[in-house]
Design an enzyme around this catalytic site. Structure first.
Site, PDB file in Angstrom:
ATOM      1  N   ARG A  18      59.099  66.888  55.059  1.00 49.47           N
ATOM      2  CA  ARG A  18      59.367  68.454  55.612  1.00 49.47           C
ATOM      3  C   ARG A  18      60.581  68.614  54.978  1.00 49.47           C
ATOM      4  NH1 ARG A  18      59.424  72.852  57.115  1.00 49.47           N
ATOM      5  NH2 ARG A  18      59.783  73.694  59.503  1.00 49.47           N
ATOM      6  N   GLU A  20      63.258  71.093  54.680  1.00 54.71           N
ATOM      7  CA  GLU A  20      64.422  71.212  55.153  1.00 54.71           C
ATOM      8  C   GLU A  20      65.068  70.103  56.006  1.00 54.71           C
ATOM      9  OE1 GLU A  20      63.711  73.266  59.682  1.00 54.71           O
ATOM     10  OE2 GLU A  20      63.044  74.478  57.921  1.00 54.71           O
ATOM     11  N   THR A  22      64.596  66.683  54.737  1.00 51.41           N
ATOM     12  CA  THR A  22      64.956  65.484  53.989  1.00 51.41           C
ATOM     13  C   THR A  22      65.054  65.786  52.560  1.00 51.41           C
ATOM     14  OG1 THR A  22      62.902  64.574  53.752  1.00 51.41           O
ATOM     15  CG2 THR A  22      63.866  63.778  55.839  1.00 51.41           C
ATOM     16  N   ARG A  23      64.723  66.831  51.853  1.00 48.23           N
ATOM     17  CA  ARG A  23      64.594  67.328  50.521  1.00 48.23           C
ATOM     18  C   ARG A  23      66.020  66.837  49.951  1.00 48.23           C
ATOM     19  NH1 ARG A  23      61.497  70.205  47.228  1.00 48.23           N
ATOM     20  NH2 ARG A  23      60.241  71.298  48.840  1.00 48.23           N
ATOM     21  N   GLY A  50      53.773  80.001  53.625  1.00 50.32           N
ATOM     22  CA  GLY A  50      52.215  80.149  53.960  1.00 50.32           C
ATOM     23  C   GLY A  50      51.753  79.035  54.834  1.00 50.32           C
ATOM     24  N   GLU A  84      48.842  69.117  55.041  1.00 46.14           N
ATOM     25  CA  GLU A  84      48.961  67.980  53.806  1.00 46.14           C
ATOM     26  C   GLU A  84      48.573  66.782  54.271  1.00 46.14           C
ATOM     27  OE1 GLU A  84      52.059  68.598  50.823  1.00 46.14           O
ATOM     28  OE2 GLU A  84      52.987  66.950  51.899  1.00 46.14           O
TER      29      GLU A  84
END
Length: 619
Positions: A18, A20, A22-23, A50, A84
């Site tokens: 996700r 927002e 952990t990026r 999307g 995903e």
């Protein structure tokens, strides 16, 4: 040839996360650590927009060996992440691995779908009230993921320590699922690998052992590697141990093999084995509860397997053991009922394709080359090793070079082919070597029972010896469909290997044990060059031929046991050696003189269409 021989991945790892959450922290640090270790990792750098994941992302998931799913606080709020995850689990059934990381979330929260996960899924049910199946798929997949053994991350670890643990697990998983290199040109391999898979009976939960048998260079190792690549993902651990025969003969070789086996399956590269017995106990103790695939390549003796594994009665349910060997007798002595696949030589079509791939590679060839290619494929008699070696040797040479090489190969075998085939011969006892050379030089195509009678009179114990040669894949039996008599047969290159061994006994013709070439036999006999070293002579001309021999030409050959011919001798013979067991001479034109008595130990006399008076001889 088929691409199914090896499953090549585009990526080692696919990272699912996700954005927002952990990026810009944990995921970016993990990604860098993976790349630093040379682990080819896919990360989606685009901002997820999307509901549905893109085609590019689907392709990346499908072509990744391992998917790392980083579950974080807001993971379930993203329909993108959930879709995903569903795709990742669809691919899991196709040998791909899934490794969950529970980043500051409890696996039970995901499994029970309460807390933030429960709130997010409740919102999705309202939003997708007309598509409840979609939400049910997400719930089911989240439960499956939470039940997997993964890595829970909490404040008890430093981030670097935690990432190091993940990297170690990924490295171990990657190592266990890295496909083996099969062959540069795997022609005819897949159909043979499929036959082995049928014997393995992959749906059964029993322990199963399969032997892949055949002469050297027939493709045993290549087939076993192909099978390994196809089925290794279905086991908790797998290991391909190559060159067992060679390594077992070196000092410390068995313990090195044991270390390789343990470290490959357990992923512990630091594990050391100090002696064979310790290794056997460690293997039993550490692997007895694991469903494993074990391939032992090139085993010569069952003792090699016993020293490596001990008794083969400790394997967990569903385990599979494949042994490649030149000797079928290795397998029954290991307990259980082994299933044996005897590798068949390549068909003419397969042989020509394999040869052409090595000889021409990308270049085109003319009709004159094609005819020679067919001759060479015929000479190799379906043996992949020979086709590969000869094809590589001739690549880039002109047509004259090809013709010259072919003539040479027919008379003098290529040393690399000779060395591989001779390994089976070297493993024989002396008596078995004598039987093999007699058959290679004189008795190929003869009835087994007739040859056994002849060799029995030479005290060679052929009933045991011939069976040993069959088990060693050096000779085979072919049966007449009418009489069902079994005749002795062997691969043309195996016969050439045996004859070359005799050729190398001495540069002096009369010091060799067996003479089968017409020119050599003609020179020996017309030159009256015999010696007690000679065991057998074949004087067979392709055309009707007359020769003059001394009446006592065989006087110097006291140990001559086999005499075969078809030429027209223009003088009576006064002497035949007492040791002679087998006399075959088609259309013998003379009588044996009154001085000449048939040898007392003669077992077979075959003199069809001959003008011979035997009255005195039999006295």
């Amino acid at each position: 040839a088929s691409s199914s021989s090896t499953h090549r991945w585009d990526y080692d790892v696919f990272l699912s996360f996700r954005g927002e959450d952990t990026r810009n922290n944990f995921t970016s640090h993990l990604y860098k650590a993976l790349c630093d270790k040379g682990i080819n990792t896919f990360i989606d750098d685009s901002l997820q927009k999307g509901e549905e994941i893109s085609k590019e992302l689907v392709k990346a998931i499908e072509s990744s060996m391992i998917s790392i799913v980083i579950f974080s606080k807001n993971f379930a709020s993203s329909t993108w992440c959930l879709n995903e995850l569903v795709k990742i689990f669809e691919c899991r059934s196709n040998s791909q691995q899934v490794l969950p990381i529970f980043y500051k979330v409890n696996p039970s929260e995901i499994r029970k779908q309460d807390g933030e996960f429960g709130i997010a899924l409740a919102k999705h049910e309202k939003k997708f009230k007309d598509d409840r199946e979609k939400v049910q798929r997400w719930r089911k997949t989240l439960t499956e993921a939470a039940n997997l053994s993964g890595f829970p991350y909490n404040d008890g670890y430093t981030e670097s320590e935690f990432i190091e643990r993940v990297i170690k697990e990924i490295s171990k998983t990657k190592s266990n699922h890295e496909p083996l290199f099969v062959a540069k040109n795997p022609v005819g391999i897949d159909i043979r690998a499929e036959a082995v898979e049928l014997l393995l009976d992959m749906e059964s939960n029993d322990v199963c052992m399969v032997g892949i048998c055949g002469i050297g260079g027939i493709g045993k190792t290549t087939i076993s590697k192909t099978v390994y690549n196809r089925i290794a993902h279905r086991f908790e651990g797998s290991c391909f141990l190559e060159n067992v025969r060679e390594k077992s003969k070196t000092i410390g070789g068995i313990t090195q093999l044991q270390e390789t086996l343990l470290s490959k399956i357990l992923g512990d590269r630091d594990l050391k084995v100090h002696n064979v017995f310790e290794g056997i106990n460690l293997i039993k103790k550490r692997l007895c509860n694991k469903k494993v695939l074990l391939i032992l390549d090139d085993v010569e003796d069952s003792k090699e397997v016993e020293k490596l594994l001990g008794e083969c009665n400790w394997f967990a349910s569903g385990s599979r053991v494949i042994i490649t060997t030149r000797d079928k007798r290795v397998l029954p002595t290991l307990g259980g009922v082994p299933r044996i696949y005897e590798v068949t030589k390549l068909s003419q079509c397969e042989a020509l394709e394999l040869f052409n791939r090595y000889a021409f590679q990308k270049s085109k060839y003319g009709e004159d080359y094609l005819e020679l290619a067919k001759e060479i494929a015929c000479y190799a008699d379906g043996l992949p090793l020979a086709l590969e070696i000869i094809g590589s040797d001739l690549c880039g040479k002109n047509i004259h070079g090809w013709k010259s090489a072919l003539e040479k190969y027919k008379n003098i075998p290529h040393k690399d082919i000779q060395e591989i085939l001779k390994i089976s011969y070297d493993g024989l006892e002396n008596i078995e070597k004598e039987i093999f050379l007699d058959i290679a030089c004189f008795f190929k195509g003869y009835k087994k029972d007739d040859v056994a009678n002849i060799l029995d009179s030479c005290e060679l114990y052929p009933d045991y010896g011939i069976e040993k040669l069959i088990d060693k894949c050096l000779i085979t039996l072919t049966y007449d469909t009418v009489t069902w008599y079994g005749s002795l047969s062997m691969h043309d290159l195996v016969q050439q290997m045996g004859r070359e061994i005799v050729q190398q006994e001495s540069k002096e013709l009369q010091q060799r044990s067996r003479i089968w070439r017409y020119n050599d036999a003609h020179k020996l006999l017309t030159g009256n060059m015999g010696s007690n070293e000679i065991r057998g002579i074949m004087l067979c001309s392709p055309e009707p031929t007359k020769i003059a021999l001394e009446a006592n030409v065989f006087k110097r050959m006291k140990n001559l046991k086999f005499l075969i011919g078809n030429v027209h001798i223009v003088k009576d013979l006064d002497y035949l050696p007492d040791e002679l067991r087998f006399l075959e001479w088609h259309k013998f034109p003379l009588s044996l003189s009154s001085k000449c008595c048939l040898p007392q130990q003669l077992v077979v006399l075959k003199m069809s269409k001959s003008n011979i008076i035997l009255e005195n001889a039999f006295k």
